[in-house]
Design a protein around this motif. Structure first.
Motif, PDB file in Angstrom:
ATOM      1  N   ARG A 114       0.818  -1.209   0.000  1.00 31.62           N
ATOM      2  CA  ARG A 114       0.000   0.000   0.000  1.00 31.62           C
ATOM      3  C   ARG A 114       0.858   1.268   0.000  1.00 31.62           C
ATOM      4  O   ARG A 114       0.582   2.222  -0.704  1.00 31.62           O
ATOM      5  N   SER A 115       1.934   1.224   0.786  1.00 31.44           N
ATOM      6  CA  SER A 115       2.748   2.438   0.919  1.00 31.44           C
ATOM      7  C   SER A 115       3.525   2.755  -0.359  1.00 31.44           C
ATOM      8  O   SER A 115       4.092   3.830  -0.497  1.00 31.44           O
ATOM      9  N   ARG A 116       3.556   1.840  -1.287  1.00 32.96           N
ATOM     10  CA  ARG A 116       4.302   2.103  -2.527  1.00 32.96           C
ATOM     11  C   ARG A 116       3.458   2.792  -3.602  1.00 32.96           C
ATOM     12  O   ARG A 116       3.944   3.056  -4.689  1.00 32.96           O
ATOM     13  N   PHE A 117       2.207   3.034  -3.291  1.00 34.56           N
ATOM     14  CA  PHE A 117       1.352   3.757  -4.245  1.00 34.56           C
ATOM     15  C   PHE A 117       1.337   5.242  -3.893  1.00 34.56           C
ATOM     16  O   PHE A 117       1.172   5.597  -2.728  1.00 34.56           O
ATOM     17  N   GLY A 118       1.509   6.088  -4.912  1.00 28.68           N
ATOM     18  CA  GLY A 118       1.515   7.532  -4.676  1.00 28.68           C
ATOM     19  C   GLY A 118       0.109   8.084  -4.512  1.00 28.68           C
ATOM     20  O   GLY A 118      -0.126   9.023  -3.772  1.00 28.68           O
ATOM     21  N   ILE A 119      -0.844   7.483  -5.237  1.00 29.93           N
ATOM     22  CA  ILE A 119      -2.236   7.946  -5.149  1.00 29.93           C
ATOM     23  C   ILE A 119      -3.091   6.761  -4.702  1.00 29.93           C
ATOM     24  O   ILE A 119      -3.069   5.706  -5.328  1.00 29.93           O
TER      25      ILE A 119
END
Ligand code: ADP
Length: 340
Positions: free
Chosen positions: A177-182
């Motif tokens: 999850r934390s690797r998505f910017g949006i």
């Protein structure tokens, strides 16, 4: 047991043959952000991200979309690729069993291409770890040979945008999850928004104009979901052609939807059986979804993904720590059903 359901937001014809397929956009799908109706906040965020990426000549940030099926997640991946002037590659979590399933695609992708992974919460841990370096540094490591001759080769990829879609954001690991910017929650559509979506689809379906009230009537019974609205529109079109000599008005809509078992609130047999089971067998709840599913002979995942989100949003159901409970509104709905 997932029985086919007219109202089910799941796509009925999914190409399961390939693990990843490069897709051409389906004709009825919108291709530009302007044609993607509703979801104003999401569109705004995306148009900023798209413009910034185009200006800098960078790939767009990775996007995570969560929400029930049929709300336009796949469509958005195509729209983004189209707006970027690149291609969309579509796959899903369950289709990818090992990291190497993605190598072919990732290495074939061109700069700025979009990789769409549906049901990303079902990605096996091994694949998930494999895509971390791909997402972060546009590279993948793969192992050649095995045993004492094994060696890890690092392969540089073209910058790309990953769009992940999930019906269960809660099942995603924090690391992914934390690797998505949006990260964006796609919400159910308002009836007016669905009416506009239907209006936009009419010429694409080669249909004659239909009056606004009839479209509104279909939209109001589509559980806030474009895929259901479009499917019901096709059912009503068939009914109007076969039974009503091509007449298309509110009474035809009502008759056609009655035939499909859809009531005036847009609930179908599965929704009603759910509420009835909760109300009678479990005395209104609280009851666990597994227990309700077992009583109904349904799959708990289907109930969670497809039935519950709308019942919760419409206020017929509430979720407590102890389990699911029917609300006053839900009880009233069932009573109306009995009277009707
Ligand atoms: P999901 O991937 O969330 O299950 P899809 O992207 O497959 O849903 O959308 C289902 C259908 O609804 C598609 O045929 C698409 O044309 C239509 N649709 C979804 N969202 C929109 C929208 N915002 N505007 C217009 N049509 C839409």
């Amino acid at each position: 047991m997932a029985r086919e359901r007219i109202i089910s937001p799941d796509e009925q014809s999914v190409d399961n043959e390939a693990t990843v397929r490069e897709t051409s956009t389906h004709s009825i799908r919108p291709t530009t952000l302007d044609q993607y109706l509703g979801q104003a906040e999401l569109r705004e965020r995306l148009s900023v991200a798209l413009e910034a990426a185009k200006d800098r000549d960078d790939p767009m940030e990775h996007v995570l979309l969560y929400g029930p099926p049929g709300l336009g997640k796949t469509t958005l991946a195509h729209v983004i690729a189209n707006e970027l002037g690149t291609r969309a590659w579509v796959t899903s979590g369950p289709a990818l069993t090992k990291g190497s399933d993605l190598v072919g695609t990732l290495t074939r992708m061109e700069p700025g291409d979009v990789l769409f992974i549906d049901e990303i919460h079902r990605l096996p841990a091994s694949v998930e770890e494999y895509i971390y370096p791909a997402m972060e540094d546009y590279k993948i490591d793969f192992t050649l040979d095995s045993g004492m001759h094994a060696r890890v080769v690092t392969y540089a990829l073209q910058p790309f945008t990953l769009i992940g879609a999930t019906t269960r954001a809660g099942l995603l690991t924090g690391a992914l999850r934390s690797r998505f910017g949006i990260v964006h929650n796609i919400r159910f559509y308002e009836t007016d928004e669905l009416t506009s979506i239907l209006k936009q689809a009419i010429p694409k379906l080669d249909m004659d104009t239909v009056d606004e009230q009839s479209l509104h009537c279909i939209a109001s019974r589509s559980r806030g979901t474009p895929r259901i609205a479009l499917r019901l529109l096709r059912r009503v079109r068939d009914f109007s052609q076969v039974r009503c000599d091509h007449r298309f008005d509110q009474s035809v809509v009502n008759e056609a939807l009655k035939l499909e078992g859809i009531d005036d609130a847009g609930l179908d047999t599965l929704d009603r059986t759910y509420l009835e089971t909760l109300s009678t067998v479990y005395e209104g709840g609280p009851a666990g979804v597994e227990a309700i599913a077992a009583t109904m002979g349904e799959d708990a995942g289907t109930l969670q993904d497809v039935v519950e989100p709308y019942l919760l949003q419409a206020g017929y159901l509430s979720r407590t720590r102890q389990g699911r409970k029917i609300t006053e509104l839900g009880i009233k709905r069932l009573e109306q059903q009995i009277k009707g």
